[in-house]
Motif scaffolding. Structure first.
Motif, PDB file in Angstrom:
ATOM      1  N   TYR A  96       5.313   5.620   3.881  1.00 23.11           N
ATOM      2  CA  TYR A  96       6.236   5.355   2.784  1.00 23.11           C
ATOM      3  C   TYR A  96       7.422   4.566   3.320  1.00 23.11           C
ATOM      4  N   TYR A 125      -6.587  -1.546   4.574  1.00 24.24           N
ATOM      5  CA  TYR A 125      -5.395  -0.926   3.989  1.00 24.24           C
ATOM      6  C   TYR A 125      -5.123  -1.447   2.582  1.00 24.24           C
ATOM      7  N   SER A 184      -0.317  -5.178  -5.279  1.00 22.51           N
ATOM      8  CA  SER A 184      -1.373  -4.446  -4.574  1.00 22.51           C
ATOM      9  C   SER A 184      -2.073  -5.429  -3.650  1.00 22.51           C
ATOM     10  N   LYS A 238      -1.650  -1.876   0.295  1.00 24.16           N
ATOM     11  CA  LYS A 238      -0.189  -1.819   0.229  1.00 24.16           C
ATOM     12  C   LYS A 238       0.208  -2.032  -1.229  1.00 24.16           C
ATOM     13  N   THR A 239       0.973  -1.107  -1.746  1.00 27.39           N
ATOM     14  CA  THR A 239       1.409  -1.197  -3.139  1.00 27.39           C
ATOM     15  C   THR A 239       2.824  -0.670  -3.272  1.00 27.39           C
ATOM     16  N   GLU A 240       3.430  -0.956  -4.398  1.00 28.71           N
ATOM     17  CA  GLU A 240       4.802  -0.511  -4.648  1.00 28.71           C
ATOM     18  C   GLU A 240       4.860   0.170  -6.005  1.00 28.71           C
ATOM     19  N   LEU A 299       1.834   2.419   1.896  1.00 30.81           N
ATOM     20  CA  LEU A 299       0.755   1.802   2.672  1.00 30.81           C
ATOM     21  C   LEU A 299      -0.255   2.889   3.007  1.00 30.81           C
ATOM     22  N   GLN A 336       7.492   1.440  -1.161  1.00 36.19           N
ATOM     23  CA  GLN A 336       6.291   0.701  -0.770  1.00 36.19           C
ATOM     24  C   GLN A 336       5.399   1.718  -0.072  1.00 36.19           C
TER      25      GLN A 336
END
Length: 164
Positions: free
Chosen positions: A71, A101, A81, A103-105, A116, A114
């Motif tokens: 995080y 992986y 994304s 990665k998004t928010e 991961l 964010q």
């Protein structure tokens, strides 16, 4: 007999080239399919992060899973994304592994983060290797058998053809 030797050489070259192309395509499709499966697992993990994170703690995956969730607090969450491959150090297994992986928010308890999620590809790579071996060994045996039968038949009937 020279014609039959040349025929066998051409047959061998064409067959090996065809098997090589088919093998590469099969491997790439298998990797693509397993990457899509990992991506699906990553999305499910993100949904668990959203569902189980609260004011006191963030969601952590089970120890037996080859997952890492990180995080990072950010100023503003965007609709983002990103899926990609990477290499990471697996602290549970104490080794470097390839991984996929996401990665998004998004907001967790009203704060933008964010997130991961990293999933190891080690077991999936083992699966690919085993599947390829399971398929490759019978195909190679069949290929060798076809060449052997072809050689025997050409010798047997080659003698008959040379008598004409």
């Amino acid at each position: 007999m020279r014609l039959f030797t040349r025929y066998n050489q051409i047959l061998l070259i064409i067959s090996l080239f065809g098997l090589l192309i088919i093998g590469i395509l099969f491997y790439r499709m298998l990797v693509f399919y397993l990457d899509r499966q990992i991506d699906h697992d990553l999305v499910e993990e993100i949904m668990e992060v959203k569902e189980y994170s609260d004011k006191n703690s963030f969601y952590k995956p089970h120890e037996f899973e080859d997952l890492i969730v990180q995080y990072k607090k950010i100023k503003q969450a965007r609709l983002l994304s990103i899926y990609a491959d990477t290499v990471f150090y697996n602290p549970v297994k104490h080794r470097t592994e390839s991984a996929r992986y996401l990665k998004t928010e998004f907001e967790i308890v009203g704060q933008p983060y964010q997130v991961l999620v990293i999933a190891s590809k080690f077991e999936r790579q083992e699966q690919i290797r085993n599947i390829c071996l399971i398929i490759l060994l019978p195909v190679m045996l069949l290929f060798g058998l076809v060449l052997l039968v072809n050689r025997i038949l050409l010798k047997k009937y080659g003698i008959l053809l040379s008598s004409f």
